[in-house]
Write an enzyme that holds these catalytic residues in place. Structure first.
Site: not given
Length: 473
Positions: A254-255
């Site tokens: 994810d980020d």
């Protein structure tokens, strides 16, 4: 129990040498010394083995950690304390930290997160979220946790914290979890925090989550999780003030850095923005997410973010702003410079259609304010789409400034490299030429979009050189 201050330790060694006790009892005493840089040094040191810790990878050390930290709490107002975790594999459930405390991991120490769910207490949802992110009910307490603390350090010689996340990822995908997955490190309502010189592996969900906190340094962290793992964000400052993230390497599902401040009506009501955030010398690999994301939970506001010297490789986007009608809040005064991007889907993405809501009670008329977004000195190669900038109808994103940016498109790039709607701004020296809503103002504006001149308060904080010793037997 062999918990010692430095003065006591010195007297102990002198007494042993003069009396011959060590030799006559044939007891092997090993002294381990270590040095590190920290916001504060400690007067008292103990080893996890002093409290029955067993580093064999199979024995639960949850009670040993709890006993050690409880015992060391008596020194919180007397010079503080540090808990040394020696080489070994230390299986444990969640445990909570105390104020004026350092958790220090030896270079060969590995903390292994227990897969016994009885060793994970359940907490209420965060007040700025109103519910758990995975499930409406509460959330499992994070692996290393603390609340209402001051002066907390988690560091080491690049020791390892392994969340053994595959167990949690499987439960999540099968929709078997009643509560939201735990994070690896979470400190709430706390001040003066340092997280440094560690390797974090396979977190059940987010890796580092300071929330409702201030004066935070995250430095020299390596974060690694499979790129297909769900929601394994790297570092997520959430409703925090005065933060420094630097010299970190992140591979995740994810980020890499996700800046947050609460979700919909709950974040609006709680009203704690994230502000005064510096991100420096970050390297990110995340094929399905962003290098730096602002939102989507940004309902308390995000302001004064400064990111520089950022490298991303095979990552979906360089900088992404995620919001939607119903979020409210704001994202403003964002400054990014000196990014190097390699093999990206988007160099930049900024959209108002991220319609994941906490529940059905959000106000669709709570429109976010997105303004003062500045990108400069960016070089990108092998990019599919230069940028997608789409504001919200009747709520345009304004004050976008892009200068001295060169985006090399891939062989499979879209014919239209820029997508723009409901935005306002300017550019200078941008290749390929941007959309008409971002007109080129000419070379005289190449110096636009630069950082504020005044430093952030966190930059005045200098780390001290700390030296400690601990007895092992």
């Amino acid at each position: 129990m062999k918990m010692i201050s430095r003065a006591t330790f010195a007297l102990f060694i002198v007494a042993m040498l003069s009396s011959g006790i060590g030799e006559s009892r044939k007891t092997k005493i090993v002294t381990t010394s270590f040095e590190y840089n920290a916001i504060n040094c400690r007067a008292h040191t103990a080893s996890l083995t002093d409290f029955g810790g067993v580093g064999d990878g199979t024995t639960s050390n949850t009670k040993a950690f709890q006993a050690a930290i409880s015992n060391l709490s008596e020194y919180s107002s007397n010079g503080g304390s540090e808990l040394y975790v020696p080489a070994g594999k230390w299986l444990t459930g969640s445990f909570s930290l105390i104020s004026h405390f350092t958790l220090y991991l030896d270079k060969d120490a590995v903390l292994l997160a227990s897969q016994d769910m009885s060793e994970w207490p359940v907490l209420s949802p965060l007040p700025s979220y109103g519910r758990g992110r995975d499930a409406p009910a509460g959330r499992y307490q994070s692996f290393i946790f603390g609340t209402n603390l001051t002066d907390v350090i988690i560091t080491g010689q690049n020791g390892t914290i392994d969340g053994q996340g595959a167990f949690w990822w499987q439960q999540f995908h099968r929709k078997k979890l009643k509560y939201t997955r735990p994070y690896l490190i979470e400190l709430m309502f706390s001040d003066n925090i340092q997280i440094s010189s560690l390797t974090l592996l396979n977190s059940p969900s987010w890796n580092v989550h300071p929330v409702y906190s201030s004066n935070i340094i995250v430095q020299g962290i390596t974060i690694i999780a499979p790129v297909s793992s769900p929601n394994t964000d790297g570092i997520n400052p959430d409703s925090c003030t005065n933060i420094r993230i630097e010299d970190c390497y992140i591979v995740s599902g994810d980020d890499c850095v996700a800046v947050k401040s609460g979700w919909d009506e709950y974040g609006i009501k709680f009203g704690w923005p994230t502000k005064q955030l510096a991100i420096r010398r970050l390297t990110c690999i995340s094929p399905y997410s962003a290098t730096i994301a602002l939102g989507s939970e940004m309902s308390g506001g995000i302001q004064d973010v400064r990111a520089e010297d950022i490298t991303a490789i095979q990552t979906e986007s360089g900088v992404r702003i995620k919001t939607a009608a119903g979020r409210g809040g704001f994202v403003k005064d964002i400054y990014v410079k000196r990014m190097n991007l390699h093999t990206m889907k988007w160099a930049f993405k900024m959209t108002g259609d991220y319609n994941s809501h906490a529940d059905s009670h959000y106000d669709p008329n709570a429109l976010p304010e997105i303004k003062g977004i500045n990108y400069r000195d960016v070089v990108a190669e092998n990019v599919t789409i230069a940028a997608r900038f789409e504001g919200i109808s009747n709520d345009p994103f304004t004050g976008i400034c892009i200068a001295n940016v060169t985006i090399g498109l891939s062989a499979k790039a879209k014919k239209q490299p820029w997508t723009c709607a409901d935005i306002e701004g300017m550019t200078s020296g941008v290749t390929p030429p941007p959309c008409s809503l971002l007109p080129d103002q000419g070379p005289e504006k190449i110096s636009a979009c630069d950082f504020p001149q005044e430093p952030l308060p966190i930059d005045s904080l200098e780390l001290k050189k700390c030296a400690s010793s601990v007895l092992l037997s």
